[in-house]
Each structure stands twice: as C-alpha cells, then as structure tokens.
Write a protein that holds these residues in place. Structure first.
Motif, PDB file in Angstrom:
ATOM      1  N   ASP A  48       0.810  -1.144   0.011  1.00 33.51           N
ATOM      2  CA  ASP A  48      -0.153  -0.047   0.023  1.00 33.51           C
ATOM      3  C   ASP A  48       0.871   1.517   0.141  1.00 33.51           C
ATOM      4  O   ASP A  48       1.911   1.288   0.512  1.00 33.51           O
ATOM      5  CB  ASP A  48      -0.883   0.102   1.303  1.00 33.51           C
ATOM      6  N   GLU A  49       0.450   2.447  -0.699  1.00 33.95           N
ATOM      7  CA  GLU A  49       1.197   3.379  -0.893  1.00 33.95           C
ATOM      8  C   GLU A  49       0.011   4.652  -0.378  1.00 33.95           C
ATOM      9  O   GLU A  49      -1.187   4.886  -0.459  1.00 33.95           O
ATOM     10  CB  GLU A  49       1.759   3.617  -2.104  1.00 33.95           C
ATOM     11  N   TYR A  50       0.786   5.774   0.309  1.00 37.34           N
ATOM     12  CA  TYR A  50       0.144   6.679   0.990  1.00 37.34           C
ATOM     13  C   TYR A  50       0.694   8.249   0.771  1.00 37.34           C
ATOM     14  O   TYR A  50       1.871   8.104   0.398  1.00 37.34           O
ATOM     15  CB  TYR A  50      -0.044   6.342   2.684  1.00 37.34           C
ATOM     16  N   ALA A  51      -0.156   8.802   1.011  1.00 40.92           N
ATOM     17  CA  ALA A  51       0.205  10.443   1.073  1.00 40.92           C
ATOM     18  C   ALA A  51      -0.030  11.062   2.368  1.00 40.92           C
ATOM     19  O   ALA A  51      -1.217  10.424   2.765  1.00 40.92           O
ATOM     20  CB  ALA A  51      -0.394  11.122  -0.086  1.00 40.92           C
ATOM     21  N   VAL A  52       0.636  11.450   3.009  1.00 41.81           N
ATOM     22  CA  VAL A  52       0.228  12.118   4.338  1.00 41.81           C
ATOM     23  C   VAL A  52       0.105  13.755   4.553  1.00 41.81           C
ATOM     24  O   VAL A  52       1.044  14.433   3.782  1.00 41.81           O
ATOM     25  CB  VAL A  52       1.323  11.890   5.479  1.00 41.81           C
ATOM     26  N   ILE A  53      -0.934  14.231   5.006  1.00 49.34           N
ATOM     27  CA  ILE A  53      -0.972  15.805   4.790  1.00 49.34           C
ATOM     28  C   ILE A  53      -0.929  16.234   6.143  1.00 49.34           C
ATOM     29  O   ILE A  53      -1.472  15.716   7.307  1.00 49.34           O
ATOM     30  CB  ILE A  53      -2.609  15.942   4.317  1.00 49.34           C
ATOM     31  N   ILE A  54      -0.235  17.495   6.147  1.00 48.76           N
ATOM     32  CA  ILE A  54      -0.063  17.891   7.532  1.00 48.76           C
ATOM     33  C   ILE A  54      -0.220  19.272   7.797  1.00 48.76           C
ATOM     34  O   ILE A  54       0.052  20.203   6.696  1.00 48.76           O
ATOM     35  CB  ILE A  54       1.817  17.894   7.886  1.00 48.76           C
ATOM     36  N   ASN A  55      -0.893  19.732   8.614  1.00 47.74           N
ATOM     37  CA  ASN A  55      -1.432  21.108   8.942  1.00 47.74           C
ATOM     38  C   ASN A  55      -0.742  21.334  10.332  1.00 47.74           C
ATOM     39  O   ASN A  55      -1.373  21.179  11.267  1.00 47.74           O
ATOM     40  CB  ASN A  55      -2.993  21.229   8.855  1.00 47.74           C
ATOM     41  N   ALA A  56       0.352  22.128  10.307  1.00 45.91           N
ATOM     42  CA  ALA A  56       1.002  22.347  11.753  1.00 45.91           C
ATOM     43  C   ALA A  56       0.666  23.638  12.069  1.00 45.91           C
ATOM     44  O   ALA A  56       1.110  24.654  11.505  1.00 45.91           O
ATOM     45  CB  ALA A  56       2.475  21.993  11.787  1.00 45.91           C
ATOM     46  N   GLY A  57       0.293  23.863  13.403  1.00 47.17           N
ATOM     47  CA  GLY A  57      -0.087  25.185  13.984  1.00 47.17           C
ATOM     48  C   GLY A  57       0.543  25.430  15.372  1.00 47.17           C
ATOM     49  O   GLY A  57       1.498  24.624  15.566  1.00 47.17           O
ATOM     50  N   SER A  58       0.521  26.494  15.897  1.00 41.90           N
ATOM     51  CA  SER A  58       1.209  26.963  17.304  1.00 41.90           C
ATOM     52  C   SER A  58       0.973  25.727  18.225  1.00 41.90           C
ATOM     53  O   SER A  58       1.699  25.274  18.891  1.00 41.90           O
ATOM     54  CB  SER A  58       0.956  28.296  17.690  1.00 41.90           C
ATOM     55  N   SER A  59      -0.209  25.270  18.498  1.00 45.71           N
ATOM     56  CA  SER A  59      -0.714  24.436  19.513  1.00 45.71           C
ATOM     57  C   SER A  59      -1.357  23.275  18.908  1.00 45.71           C
ATOM     58  O   SER A  59      -1.887  22.475  19.957  1.00 45.71           O
ATOM     59  CB  SER A  59      -1.596  25.158  20.593  1.00 45.71           C
ATOM     60  N   SER A  60      -1.382  23.126  17.506  1.00 44.27           N
ATOM     61  CA  SER A  60      -2.058  21.939  17.358  1.00 44.27           C
ATOM     62  C   SER A  60      -1.407  21.214  15.970  1.00 44.27           C
ATOM     63  O   SER A  60      -0.794  21.912  15.386  1.00 44.27           O
ATOM     64  CB  SER A  60      -3.439  21.983  16.931  1.00 44.27           C
TER      65      SER A  60
ATOM     66  N   ASN B 271       5.412  18.607  23.662  1.00 40.48           N
ATOM     67  CA  ASN B 271       5.568  19.906  24.311  1.00 40.48           C
ATOM     68  C   ASN B 271       5.768  20.851  23.053  1.00 40.48           C
ATOM     69  O   ASN B 271       5.738  22.012  23.112  1.00 40.48           O
ATOM     70  CB  ASN B 271       6.373  20.130  25.483  1.00 40.48           C
ATOM     71  N   ASP B 272       6.196  20.327  21.826  1.00 36.24           N
ATOM     72  CA  ASP B 272       6.298  21.201  20.645  1.00 36.24           C
ATOM     73  C   ASP B 272       6.089  20.660  19.621  1.00 36.24           C
ATOM     74  O   ASP B 272       5.723  19.351  19.338  1.00 36.24           O
ATOM     75  CB  ASP B 272       7.604  21.532  20.823  1.00 36.24           C
ATOM     76  N   GLY B 273       6.274  21.197  18.290  1.00 35.43           N
ATOM     77  CA  GLY B 273       5.766  20.582  16.881  1.00 35.43           C
ATOM     78  C   GLY B 273       6.759  19.365  16.954  1.00 35.43           C
ATOM     79  O   GLY B 273       5.947  18.413  16.329  1.00 35.43           O
TER      80      GLY B 273
END
Ligand code: ADP
Length: 398
Positions: free
Chosen positions: A2-14, A65-67
């Motif tokens: 299986d092959e995947y793409a990962v999507i990341i939306n990195a914010g200050s606290s999430s 405690n951080d990204g």
C-alpha cells in the motif's frame, strides 16, 4: 504494497494530519485524520477513520510539548498502524507563499530558506508550518514534501485588489495584498459545480468563518478579491485578531502608549478580536452562550463586520448570485448564519430557517434572489490533490 500520502497542517498549539491512500482511479481515499491539540499545555491525541469512527483518543504525556515531539508521536502511531506501508509524499499547509509561490511547490532547502523570510508576515502560522517540514526531513529525508499555500489561489486578482497604496519603493519590497484561506476557497470553488451548479460560474461570496475568518469574492470560480491582505490581520473580526483597524491606531500604540513592536504584534494576533472585545473568550460558542453585555457586543461586532464586508465584496462583484458559509462558525452556527443573512437581506438573500437549522446545504428559500449555502470545507483534501498532482501520483485534477 500500500502507498500513502500524508497531509500535515501544523499550527502553534495543534498538529492536524490526514492519511490518504494512493488513488486507484485518480481519486484520493481518506484513511484516517487526526490531531494533537493542546501542544504545550495539555496535549490530547485523537484520530478518526474514514467513516468518522474514533480510532484513537488519549491524553498524552506533557513531554509532547512542541511541534517536533508532536510529529514524532504521530509518526510512531502511523508506523504502528501502517507498518511496512510506503509514504509517497507529504503535503503541508503553508500559510504564506508571498508573491513568488503562485502554486504548490516541492520543497527544497532553497525554497525553505525563501519561505522563512515570510515568517514576520505570518508569525502565528508560518514558523510552525516550516518547523514541521524540517522535522519530517530529519525522519524521512527521501520522501518528497510539497508546500501548498493559503495565498496561491488569490494570485491572478486584478492589480487594484492586490494593491497596498504606499510608495513604490515600499511596494517593491513585496508589500501587497496576498489574501489567505486560499486552500479552503479553492476547495469550495472545486465543489460548487456539483453542490450548487446554478452559481458555480457566477458571482459568489464565500465566508470562511473560523478562528481565523475571511471572505473571498469568486467570479466564475476564480478569486477576484478577499478580505485578508498583506497579513492575516485585515478584514473581518476574528477569534483573537481585530480585522481591519485604522492604521492610525497602530501609530498611537507606538507613539503615545510606547508599546514595543513585539507587544503590538502580540496584541494584534493574540489579544484582540472576539477575545479582546468580550474579555471572556475567543470561542464563538462561549460568547453565544454568555449573557454578558461584552460577549454580546463581540458577537454583534462579528456580524456587523461580516455584513459590511459582504457589502464591499458585492460591490466588487457588481452584485452577487450566491453566498457560501464554511469553517467552524460558518458550518456550525445557525444563529450567526441567520444574523449575517438578515443583515444582508438588502442583497436579495432570504433565509429558510428550517434548512438553516439542518445545515442546508442550500439555506435560502426557493424564492430568494440570491442563494445561500453551507458547504463544509476540506483543506486537507485540497492539499492531497495538489500533492498527488505535483508528484505525478495522479494525472489530472479530480
Ligand atoms: P481554525 O481551523 O481556524 O482553528 P475552525 O474552523 O475550527 O478554526 O473554527 C473554530 C471556531 O468555530 C471557534 O470560534 C468555535 O467556537 C467555532 N464553532 C465551532 N462549532 C460551533 C458552533 N456549534 N457554534 C458556534 N461556533 C462554533
């Protein structure tokens, strides 16, 4: 395999993430989406599968405690769940692409350096977006990463819409209106032909009302203006940002009150808007539930400002055919939608209370000259489409 793409939306606290399975017929299939919230305070991890069923929900150790540590946790969780799977690409939401990045871009060290210069223009988001790219690089140096920008969809607007009317030596340094929430608007524009075909090629205002809030004027599916400008501070009242403010007030903060640049930045990004007006919360739910006069004033101003911006964008478009609500407040608050539609009745919007209560998708009466809609946004899917296209995983826009 299986092959995947990962999507990341990195914010200050999430840190939000989605895993999409490699498309078999040019369409991405969502496998799981999840998030770590409360990074730096009380980290909580949760994830849901495609059917919306919970597959994880746990309080995390305060060491997350951080990204970087948050990303490491998500990576370990994915490895356990998808052990042996191949990650073909990672798509990131990056808030600011400046004038240069008019579309999704494969990240190289040079691109990353370039994007770092835009950090002062989006201090609430850009540093965290870029930190996630760096953290992925350390773990998966061979997996291509794609940056998808919130500004790109707005490029191509008329010159007058992009103009900041300052002297040319200032404008030449990149001072112009960029607009944001572009991935959300692009997604809405992409689904209008199937959800609301009658307005898809017309004049539409999309109201993205979340903690960050803006509106976009679409003509034939293209952005012609939006309420956010050089930074994500302009336009509508937001959770902790004021929206449009007389620049003279900012001069006053520096000259008469002696505030430092950092103090002014913190005030504008973190202490104003709904939170600043109410003194109670930046959360629309809490304000709607409160009987405090200051909470009511905050909601009144939010609605007032929204109606005012709708009027301005309607003028830009020469009238409107449709109004679309999306994002946290836009999708979930029937009351705010109702109040904004009532304030915009002069444009020919007539709300159907019953459809509004059940989130439409069409929430205006059949007699309404201008139709109104609720359409859930999906920025992650938009990023997945871009990532797939750019990396050649899918052949055409789906
Ligand atoms: P972002 O992605 O910008 O952090 P969201 O799009 O998730 O923000 O929107 C968050 C906002 O949506 C918050 O102000 C929250 O109060 C509001 N919201 C969520 N659900 C409701 C609801 N049922 N009624 C009113 N506001 C809501």
């Amino acid at each position: 395999m299986d092959e995947y793409a990962v999507i990341i939306n990195a914010g200050s606290s999430s840190l939000k993430f989605s895993v999409f399975r490699r498309p078999e017929s040019n369409a991405w299939r969502l496998e799981v989406r999840g998030q770590i919230e409360g990074i730096g305070t009380r980290p909580q991890f949760s994830a849901k599968n495609e059917a919306g069923q919970s597959v994880a929900d746990e309080q995390l150790d305060a060491a997350v405690n951080d990204g970087r540590t948050a990303l490491a946790y998500v990576a370990d969780w994915m490895r356990e769940r998808y052990g042996g799977a191949r990650v073909r690409g990672i798509g990131h939401r990056v808030v600011h692409g400046g004038a240069r990045y008019t579309g999704p871009t494969i990240v190289t060290p040079e691109v990353l350096d370039d994007l770092r210069t835009l950090i002062p223009l989006a201090p609430l988001h850009q540093p965290y977006n870029l930190a996630a790219i760096e953290a992925v690089w350390e773990r998966l140096p061979d997996v291509p990463q794609v940056a998808c920008f919130d500004t790109s969809f707005h490029r191509g607007q008329p010159a007058v819409a992009e103009l900041v009317p300052l002297p040319s030596e200032i404008r030449n340094t990149g001072v112009q209106r960029y607009g944001f929430h572009g991935l959300s608007y692009e997604y809405i524009a992409s689904v209008l032909p199937s959800v609301a075909p009658g307005i898809a090629n017309g004049r539409v205002i999309v109201a993205h009302l979340g903690s960050g809030a803006s509106m976009c004027a679409l003509k034939n599916g293209k952005s012609v203006d939006s309420t956010l400008g050089f930074t994500a501070l302009d336009g509508l009242c937001m959770g902790t940002r004021p929206g449009a403010v007389d620049p003279g007030v900012i001069l006053h903060l520096f000259q008469s009150l002696g505030l430092s640049a950092k103090e002014v930045e913190t005030m504008l990004y973190k202490k104003s808007g709904l939170l600043g007006i109410s003194g109670i919360s930046n959360d629309m739910r809490a304000l709607l539930a409160s009987t405090e006069p200051a909470a009511r004033l905050a909601v009144d101003y939010f609605v007032y400002r929204a109606a005012k911006e709708i009027g301005a964008l309607a003028a830009v478009l020469g009238g409107i055919d449709g109004l679309v609500f999306t994002a946290g407040i836009g999708e979930n608050s029937a009351e705010i939608r109702k109040r904004i539609c009532q304030a915009s009745a002069w444009l020919g919007i007539e709300l159907d209370d019953e459809s509004n209560a059940r989130k439409g998708p069409r929430i205006s009466t059949t007699a309404s000259a201008v139709s109104a809609w609720v359409i859930p946004t999906n920025e992650e899917l938009m990023i997945a489409r871009h990532t797939g296209l750019l990396l050649g995983l899918i052949e055409q826009r789906v």
